[in-house]
Design an enzyme around this catalytic site. Sequence first.
Site, PDB file in Angstrom:
ATOM      1  N   ASP A 208     -67.784 -18.174  69.326  1.00  0.00           N
ATOM      2  CA  ASP A 208     -66.824 -17.678  68.335  1.00  0.00           C
ATOM      3  C   ASP A 208     -67.563 -17.426  67.032  1.00  0.00           C
ATOM      4  O   ASP A 208     -68.786 -17.600  66.950  1.00  0.00           O
ATOM      5  CB  ASP A 208     -65.666 -18.666  68.137  1.00  0.00           C
ATOM      6  CG  ASP A 208     -64.339 -17.943  67.923  1.00  0.00           C
ATOM      7  OD1 ASP A 208     -64.249 -17.195  66.936  1.00  0.00           O
ATOM      8  OD2 ASP A 208     -63.425 -18.113  68.737  1.00  0.00           O
ATOM      9  N   HIS A 278     -64.729 -11.881  67.262  1.00  0.00           N
ATOM     10  CA  HIS A 278     -65.150 -13.293  67.198  1.00  0.00           C
ATOM     11  C   HIS A 278     -66.653 -13.396  67.459  1.00  0.00           C
ATOM     12  O   HIS A 278     -67.113 -14.280  68.182  1.00  0.00           O
ATOM     13  CB  HIS A 278     -64.367 -14.128  68.210  1.00  0.00           C
ATOM     14  CG  HIS A 278     -62.931 -14.326  67.837  1.00  0.00           C
ATOM     15  ND1 HIS A 278     -62.541 -15.092  66.775  1.00  0.00           N
ATOM     16  CD2 HIS A 278     -61.782 -13.835  68.382  1.00  0.00           C
ATOM     17  CE1 HIS A 278     -61.216 -15.084  66.669  1.00  0.00           C
ATOM     18  NE2 HIS A 278     -60.735 -14.323  67.627  1.00  0.00           N
ATOM     19  N   GLU A 341     -58.028 -10.491  68.889  1.00  0.00           N
ATOM     20  CA  GLU A 341     -58.192 -10.517  67.438  1.00  0.00           C
ATOM     21  C   GLU A 341     -59.440  -9.779  66.963  1.00  0.00           C
ATOM     22  O   GLU A 341     -60.072 -10.175  65.983  1.00  0.00           O
ATOM     23  CB  GLU A 341     -58.210 -11.974  66.936  1.00  0.00           C
ATOM     24  CG  GLU A 341     -56.908 -12.709  67.204  1.00  0.00           C
ATOM     25  CD  GLU A 341     -56.910 -14.136  66.705  1.00  0.00           C
ATOM     26  OE1 GLU A 341     -55.848 -14.624  66.304  1.00  0.00           O
ATOM     27  OE2 GLU A 341     -57.992 -14.776  66.741  1.00  0.00           O
TER      28      GLU A 341
END
Length: 778
Positions: A208, A278, A341
Amino acid sequence: MTRLHARNPVRSLLASCLILGASITASAATQAPPSLALPVIPAPQQVLPSAAGYTVNNHTVLSGSDDAARTVAAQFNQLLGKTSPLQLTLADASTKPRTGIHFQRDPALANTTEGSYQLDVAANGISIRARDDAGLFHGAMTLLQMLTPATGSDVAVPAVSITDAPRFSWRGFMLDSARHFQSIDDIKLLLDAMALHKLNTFHWHLTDDQGWRMEIKRYPKLTEVGSCRSAAGEAGINADGTPHLYCGFYTQDQIRDVVAYAAARHITVVPEIDVPGHAQAAVAAYPEHGVVDYPTKPSANWGVNPYLFNPREETLQFLENILAEVMQMFPGKYIHIGGDEAVKYQWQDSPQVQAYIRELGLKDEEALQSHMLKRLEKYLEEHDRKLIGWDEIIEGGLPPQATVMSWRGIEGGIEAATHGHDVVMAPGNTLYLDFLQTNLPDEPPGRPKFTSMQRIYAFDPVPAQLTEAQRKHVIGVQANMWTEHTRTFARLQHNVFPRMAALAEIAWTPLERKRYDDFLARLPAQLQRYKALGIGYGQTALSVAMTRQDDRAGGKVAVQLSNPLSYRDIRYTTDGSTPTAQSASYGDTLTLPVPTTLTAQTFFNGTPLTDAPSRWVFDAASLLSRTDKTLATCPEGGRLQLRLEDDNPLEGPRDSFDVTIFNPCWLWQNAQLQDIASVTVRAGRIPYNFGLLKPEEAKRGFRKPVAKLGEFEVRAGCHGRVLATAPLPENPGKDGFIKLEAPLRAGPEQVTDLCITFSGDTRPQMWVLDEITLNPRK
């Protein structure tokens, strides 16, 4: 927790289940289906009576029909020794005992569902039969629970015949090791717990923005650079001013060890490598595979960060080379590619990426993400693997064979299933375990939008609107444990347990066999198993919750008690003593004089469910104070509330604060101001380290300061007049806090809502409320 005292522990537990079922709902014991009578989680598919029961003691012999069956027998014996006084003997391979507990692989069994088993109790012993090793192991876990917790050397197993099979093939638990790191021993404890609950998929989030946790030998800087970050605020600075680094990664040998440990418990490990977003830790290590020209480092911010992988061929080859090593470490069918995301700001701002989109003839950035994922899916398919990703992979076009993990509700899963794609349901509003267990003040840092056991248990992963053919694409369900706010393993266990028990039941037990009241009756036995296995489950959900209405003028307080899980036997005292089963039983609102010390505890069949009671002191001072944990949230300003941890000290316990990060504001409802002269606030200051999307950024607000450094402000309601104000200092004191007192301005308000804020920009640091006190006139 005190063990149940009984001559026959299993019969006592069966009786306890029936007694509690009756206390929770009058007809639960008589109406509950037979499979729910045993203190087993998850509840089996079917339980029928058999001709005779069997007593297990230290003379009982274990045996197996072959080497695989003997392996399961040995695993069962090891766990039984940890969770009970029983010490059984495993027979030699050449011996065929006439009595005892026998494990047998049986290809003739009718139920071909992977992991199914048959458990039969008879006068001469107990047999567990299954077509596969996983079924034998699951049968062993059921028998283990039937024999535990035990306090004596003879355990009578009731006369039953169990036919059992899982409802879903994917019964998952996800652990985020990227934001905060866990040891190998920690991981193994979680795998043991998963095995006890018959969960079979460990989704391991390893990369991440905040950390790359997996050794890749071809690209050593992924861990040399990407596995260390300097935390925001004082947590990132040593006493000598040098950076205090938070580091950690798993070597390939350690990962193989975990994979083997999981496989021995019939758990598949699914790694996650995030693409294209990420990616900040990876881009920090290898900036040529990012989009922007300036350097970066692993992020100290939570939330959504903008760093993306470059979509061009060189980076796709870089990712394929990483996947080649990943597949060597993780032999399972699925590789998780993330896809969530991935805000496209960097791609949108890059002339090179925009030119590449035109070169490929793609519609937009979402189509470019789909292009990358389809390429990686093809690579995985060539190596006999399957791509799985979060539901954003639907946007721009799903890779042809992809499986979708639906986290933004269930809508993505519905869409994928209607188009013939397999789906794992993992909705964040139901199955994110970083949401707190309760709304009680003593929950650890996390998201105060709590996810109750009831909400998890009631979730059905198969949406009613799907057709019968489409429902078959829902292959399972998963709960996720994100760790931005979970710095310690003790807190992680608090968040996961006992909610993992509810997850197990929705993943395994047939829908028609589920009853929440009966689940509550079986849970206390599971809690004792947790203790025996060293699992530090959270006790807040088992404790007593309190709400109150103060009457300062009358010198009294009206109190209501409840249990977050809906256990109804609450006992209390008002003399400071610890409640017992003989103490007063709570029934309705208590009106107590001030001062009073109220102590309360939840009981199950005469035994307290928590290690310690809940206690509240109602005196004159308590009626005049509120903490951040007992104040309400103001009704506007984004309302994204978090329970955030302080940034110091470097080691050891830290304070936490409830705050809405879009517009920090606290509300004391119905404050009584009749004789109040001034207001005192104790406040701390913490870093504002949140990556916000542009729409979220637009929601962020704060009151413009009047004083140079801003002011502490109290208003009559969020848009009312200012009642009290005091200028803020440049820095907090040595203890990290400030204490300010402001006179209360005279006015007509007698009882009103107090809106408490700190003016000035919240970045890079924000003031957060610890406690507010009303000071009467002297």
